[in-house]
Motif scaffolding. Structure first.
Motif, mmCIF file in Angstrom:
data_model
loop_
_atom_site.group_PDB
_atom_site.id
_atom_site.type_symbol
_atom_site.label_atom_id
_atom_site.label_comp_id
_atom_site.label_asym_id
_atom_site.label_seq_id
_atom_site.Cartn_x
_atom_site.Cartn_y
_atom_site.Cartn_z
ATOM 1 N N ASN A 282 -7.437 3.681 -3.666
ATOM 2 C CA ASN A 282 -8.147 3.180 -2.476
ATOM 3 C C ASN A 282 -8.410 4.324 -1.511
ATOM 4 O O ASN A 282 -8.159 4.223 -0.328
ATOM 5 C CB ASN A 282 -7.303 2.087 -1.818
ATOM 6 N N TYR B 292 -3.676 0.659 -3.379
ATOM 7 C CA TYR B 292 -3.587 -0.678 -2.785
ATOM 8 C C TYR B 292 -3.793 -1.675 -3.909
ATOM 9 O O TYR B 292 -4.831 -1.642 -4.586
ATOM 10 C CB TYR B 292 -4.635 -0.837 -1.683
ATOM 11 N N THR C 175 0.842 -1.193 0.000
ATOM 12 C CA THR C 175 0.000 0.000 0.000
ATOM 13 C C THR C 175 0.878 1.244 0.000
ATOM 14 O O THR C 175 1.859 1.302 0.748
ATOM 15 C CB THR C 175 -0.900 0.010 1.248
ATOM 16 N N GLY D 289 -3.584 -2.351 2.840
ATOM 17 C CA GLY D 289 -4.637 -1.411 2.466
ATOM 18 C C GLY D 289 -5.184 -0.698 3.693
ATOM 19 O O GLY D 289 -4.850 -1.029 4.830
ATOM 20 N N GLU E 69 -4.825 -0.305 -7.326
ATOM 21 C CA GLU E 69 -6.078 0.429 -7.486
ATOM 22 C C GLU E 69 -6.102 1.614 -6.508
ATOM 23 O O GLU E 69 -5.610 1.500 -5.373
ATOM 24 C CB GLU E 69 -7.280 -0.466 -7.203
#
Lengths: 114, 111
Positions: free
Chosen positions: A55, A50, A31, A97, A53
């Motif tokens: 996040n 994360y 992350t 994440g 993508e």
């Protein structure tokens, strides 16, 4: 254990130009979060990535965009630079994440827009 | 929304003096509280944290206690050193929100 590394350390750009900042996350971290720290202020959250993508995103306009790569390194791109974009840009990596794992910060990229 | 208010600096102390940097917060839910330190030319390093009311975080001689009744997390050290000169940031996260930082307090310790 390799820590978070950012490049370049310093950068000078002209208003209207585009810039790409890079970050390599700490080993084992998936992350990456980006923060903007204006002079004399605390860091402000830009966005988090994360597993490649986005996040979560802070209150920054769409001309701030990012990427995360399969090796979890990340880029921050800023288009149409404005004078107020001058700041220290900090990258932080973490595990899993979200925001419940400790953040490990790099030393930042100092961007000056003239 | 979540916010953190720190005492304004700069704070200048002589070596071995007692340090207090005040921090108060506003948050929804039950936040986790942090102190980060930024040495010149470097990024932020986590100094200490507390995740629930009445917890005391401590590290390198620094301490802070999570006070829910006063919504505070003041940083203290009994005897500062020149090497403690840095900018200190109070921060919080609540309900998995991103870290929210205060504006920072610059500490200068003179020999």
């Amino acid at each position: 254990e390799t820590g978070v590394t950012q490049s370049p350390t310093h950068l000078i750009k002209t208003r209207g130009q585009q810039v790409t900042l890079r970050c390599s996350s700490q080993s084992g971290h998936n992350t990456v979060s980006w923060y903007q720290q204006a002079l004399g202020q605390g860091p402000q959250f830009i966005f988090q990535y994360y597993r490649e993508e986005e996040n979560g995103r802070g209150n920054f306009p769409p001309r701030f965009s990012g990427l995360q790569f399969p090796n979890y390194s990340s880029e921050l791109n800023v288009n149409a630079l404005e004078l107020d974009d001058s700041a220290l840009y900090l990258c932080a990596s973490s595990e899993g994440g979200g925001n419940n794992s400790p953040l490990h910060f790099g030393n930042g990229t100092r961007l000056t827009v003239t | 929304g979540n916010s953190v208010t720190q005492m304004e600096g700069p704070v200048t102390l002589s070596e071995e003096a007692f340090l207090t940097i005040n921090c108060t917060y506003t948050a929804t839910g039950y936040p986790s509280l942090f102190w980060y330190v930024q040495y010149p030319g470097e990024g932020l390093q986590l100094l200490l944290k507390a995740t629930k009311a009445d917890d005391k975080g401590s590290n390198k001689g620094f301490e802070a206690t999570y006070r829910k009744e006063t919504t505070s997390f003041h940083l203290e050290k009994g005897s500062v050193q020149v090497s403690d000169s840095a900018v200190y940031f109070c921060a919080l996260t609540s309900g998995n929100t991103p870290l929210v930082f205060g504006k920072g307090t610059r500490l200068s310790v003179i020999a």
